[in-house]
Write an enzyme that holds these catalytic residues in place. Structure first.
Site, PDB file in Angstrom:
ATOM      1  N   LYS A   1      29.425  37.942  35.326  1.00  0.00           N
ATOM      2  CA  LYS A   1      30.270  39.110  35.617  1.00  0.00           C
ATOM      3  C   LYS A   1      31.742  38.726  35.434  1.00  0.00           C
ATOM      4  CE  LYS A   1      30.123  38.076  40.583  1.00  0.00           C
ATOM      5  NZ  LYS A   1      29.409  38.360  41.838  1.00  0.00           N
TER       6      LYS A   1
ATOM      7  N   ARG B   1      27.240  46.228  51.752  1.00  0.00           N
ATOM      8  CA  ARG B   1      28.035  46.493  50.555  1.00  0.00           C
ATOM      9  C   ARG B   1      27.233  47.316  49.559  1.00  0.00           C
ATOM     10  NH1 ARG B   1      29.843  41.576  46.497  1.00  0.00           N
ATOM     11  NH2 ARG B   1      27.602  41.588  46.054  1.00  0.00           N
TER      12      ARG B   1
ATOM     13  N   HIS C   1      21.602  40.100  48.748  1.00  0.00           N
ATOM     14  CA  HIS C   1      22.711  39.155  48.572  1.00  0.00           C
ATOM     15  C   HIS C   1      23.129  38.618  49.933  1.00  0.00           C
ATOM     16  CE1 HIS C   1      25.781  37.250  46.218  1.00  0.00           C
ATOM     17  NE2 HIS C   1      26.799  37.946  46.699  1.00  0.00           N
TER      18      HIS C   1
ATOM     19  N   ARG D   1      20.548  33.198  41.323  1.00  0.00           N
ATOM     20  CA  ARG D   1      21.633  33.837  40.570  1.00  0.00           C
ATOM     21  C   ARG D   1      22.948  33.074  40.703  1.00  0.00           C
ATOM     22  NH1 ARG D   1      19.934  38.277  44.003  1.00  0.00           N
ATOM     23  NH2 ARG D   1      21.948  37.960  45.012  1.00  0.00           N
TER      24      ARG D   1
ATOM     25  N   TYR E   1      63.993  32.949  41.424  1.00  0.00           N
ATOM     26  CA  TYR E   1      64.380  34.094  42.259  1.00  0.00           C
ATOM     27  C   TYR E   1      64.483  33.718  43.734  1.00  0.00           C
ATOM     28  CZ  TYR E   1      63.340  37.304  38.381  1.00  0.00           C
ATOM     29  OH  TYR E   1      63.329  37.978  37.182  1.00  0.00           O
TER      30      TYR E   1
ATOM     31  N   CYS F   1      57.538  33.499  38.571  1.00  0.00           N
ATOM     32  CA  CYS F   1      58.058  34.754  38.015  1.00  0.00           C
ATOM     33  C   CYS F   1      56.937  35.467  37.252  1.00  0.00           C
ATOM     34  CB  CYS F   1      59.222  34.480  37.079  1.00  0.00           C
ATOM     35  SG  CYS F   1      60.506  33.429  37.785  1.00  0.00           S
ATOM     36  N   MET F   2      57.269  36.560  36.622  1.00  0.00           N
ATOM     37  CA  MET F   2      56.233  37.322  35.912  1.00  0.00           C
ATOM     38  C   MET F   2      55.620  36.531  34.768  1.00  0.00           C
ATOM     39  SD  MET F   2      56.498  41.095  34.181  1.00  0.00           S
ATOM     40  CE  MET F   2      57.070  41.885  35.668  1.00  0.00           C
ATOM     41  N   ASP F   3      56.443  35.808  34.011  1.00  0.00           N
ATOM     42  CA  ASP F   3      55.972  35.122  32.808  1.00  0.00           C
ATOM     43  C   ASP F   3      56.224  33.625  32.805  1.00  0.00           C
ATOM     44  OD1 ASP F   3      55.320  37.482  30.818  1.00  0.00           O
ATOM     45  OD2 ASP F   3      57.139  38.012  31.925  1.00  0.00           O
TER      46      ASP F   3
END
Ligand SMILES: *Cc1c(COP(=O)(O)O)cnc(C)c1O
Length: 395
Positions: A51, A150, A182, A238, A284, A331-333
């Site tokens: 998955k 669930r 599960h 599994r 930052y 940071c983002m990147d």
């Protein structure tokens, strides 16, 4: 498919070959972990859980490696993913979709030979109708809720759904091939919950038997059950996370202690470096300042690539043979490390499987999460490189 809703196709900006980072996926490590799982499973069948794009490793290549190693069963969460994988890998191996929402394309799924989870009477009725449309019996596995709260049929409904399954099977609309549930606490070996779940699972099995149903596939254990609860193995197991070389719970036993080899190594190419004086605020918010005059390097991976922002000032990176923590905020990147001898173009490793490398589990520990989340969230824009290192005997 004609839902009347307009859904914009998601375009992923693929930069393969040019992107400054990569997740290297090791075939030999995967094969090693798979053979561990098989050893533990004994006579039980192994369903490889792929998955979430095989936990970020790439569902199709992983499935192909598994098939080459003799795996006959795959488990995938969403029906849509199961159908995509079936189209890629072709007929042959069984694929079980663990989740199906109301109104899911059951008819197409049946035609593609996907095994379906029955988790409610309503889902069963829909699946049987789809079977009737196709003139094919849908292969189904009944999911019983023994303690996850669930998914799955609750125990007090098993008797009536079992009758319904038996009727549909007599009419040739479904073939009941499996019963599953599960475990909620299998990664805490001392928890009494597992034994209780096993007891409820046994009750569900007897109720099915009373309705004349004795499905050949009875499955309860994921990696933690396979590793730590032999009484949960039944006829199929599994495993997911252990196949990717991570421990279901490193506090119980680390991947290394379990003899597992991490499959993913995350590397990035340093983009820039700078010499800075003592007391320089970094990234930052200046959450870190240099303790001495030093040399900083910028690593081009950020939270947009799935690097947890919670790893700021904490998670380790291997640069030039030395471990050094992320300095300042992710940071983002990109993020910054203190790394005296590193040059632009050098490759650093965030985590991997070699003995000196930080592991995804260490990253998880430093980020307040689990290894599952670290590898699964590595973004789609990070290219996966498949290291078919089986012949080279990587160890
Ligand atoms: C995710 C999942 C698994 C595999 O779990 P691991 O802990 O990764 O081994 C097995 N079964 C079900 C139903 C799951 O959702």
């Amino acid at each position: 498919m004609g839902s009347g809703r307009h859904v914009r196709d998601v375009e992923v900006f693929h930069t393969h070959g040019q992107y400054p980072s990569r997740a290297v996926i090791s075939r030999s490590a995967f094969e090693h972990n798979l053979s561990k799982a098989r050893e533990l499973a004994g006579t039980a069948e192994v369903m490889a859980v792929i998955k979430a794009d095989a936990y970020g490793h790439g569902a199709v290549p992983i499935a192909q490696w598994a098939i080459a190693a003799g795996v006959h069963w795959f488990g995938i969460a969403q029906l849509a993913e199961a159908m995509d994988v079936r189209r890629e890998i072709g007929d042959g191996p069984h694929i079980l979709a663990l989740i199906a929402e109301p109104g899911a394309p059951f008819s197409d799924a049946i035609e593609l030979g996907i095994d379906l989870t029955v988790s409610s009477q309503a889902a069963l009725d829909e699946i049987a109708r789809a079977g009737a449309e196709n003139g094919l019996a849908a292969r189904v596995h009944l999911e019983v809720d023994t303690g996850m709260a669930r998914g799955g049929v609750q125990l007090d409904q098993v008797e009536s759904i079992a009758e319904s399954l038996a009727d549909y099977q007599d009419d040739g609309l479904v073939e009941v091939v499996g019963l599953w549930s599960h475990l909620a606490c299998a990664d805490e070996p001392d928890s009494p919950v597992t034994a209780h779940q096993v007891e409820l699972f046994e009750q569900a099995r007897s109720l099915l038997a009373q309705a004349g149903l004795n499905p050949p596939l009875v499955h309860l254990a994921a990696s933690a059950g396979l590793l730590w609860h032999p009484q949960t193995h039944y006829t199929m197991v599994r495993p997911g996370i252990m196949l990717y070389g991570l421990s279901p719970n490193p506090h119980v036993a680390t991947a290394h202690e379990l003899g597992l080899e991490p499959v993913m190594q995350l590397d990035a190419t340093v983009v820039s470096v700078r010499d800075v004086p003592q007391g320089t605020g970094v990234s930052y918010g200046h959450t870190a300042h240099t303790a001495t005059a030093t040399h900083l390097a910028t690593v081009p991976l950020g939270y947009a690539d799935g690097i947890p922002r919670a790893a700021s000032n904490a998670a380790p990176v291997l640069a030039n043979g030395e471990r050094t923590p992320i300095m300042g905020r992710v940071c983002m990147d990109q993020f910054v490390i203190e790394a005296p001898n590193v040059c632009p173009g050098d490759v650093v490793t965030l985590f991997g499987g070699a003995p000196h490398m930080p592991t995804a589990d260490e990253w998880a520990e430093k980020s307040g999460t689990i290894g599952y989340e670290i590898v699964t969230r590595i973004g789609v824009r990070v290219p996966r490189e498949y290291a078919d290192d089986a012949a080279n005997g990587r160890k």
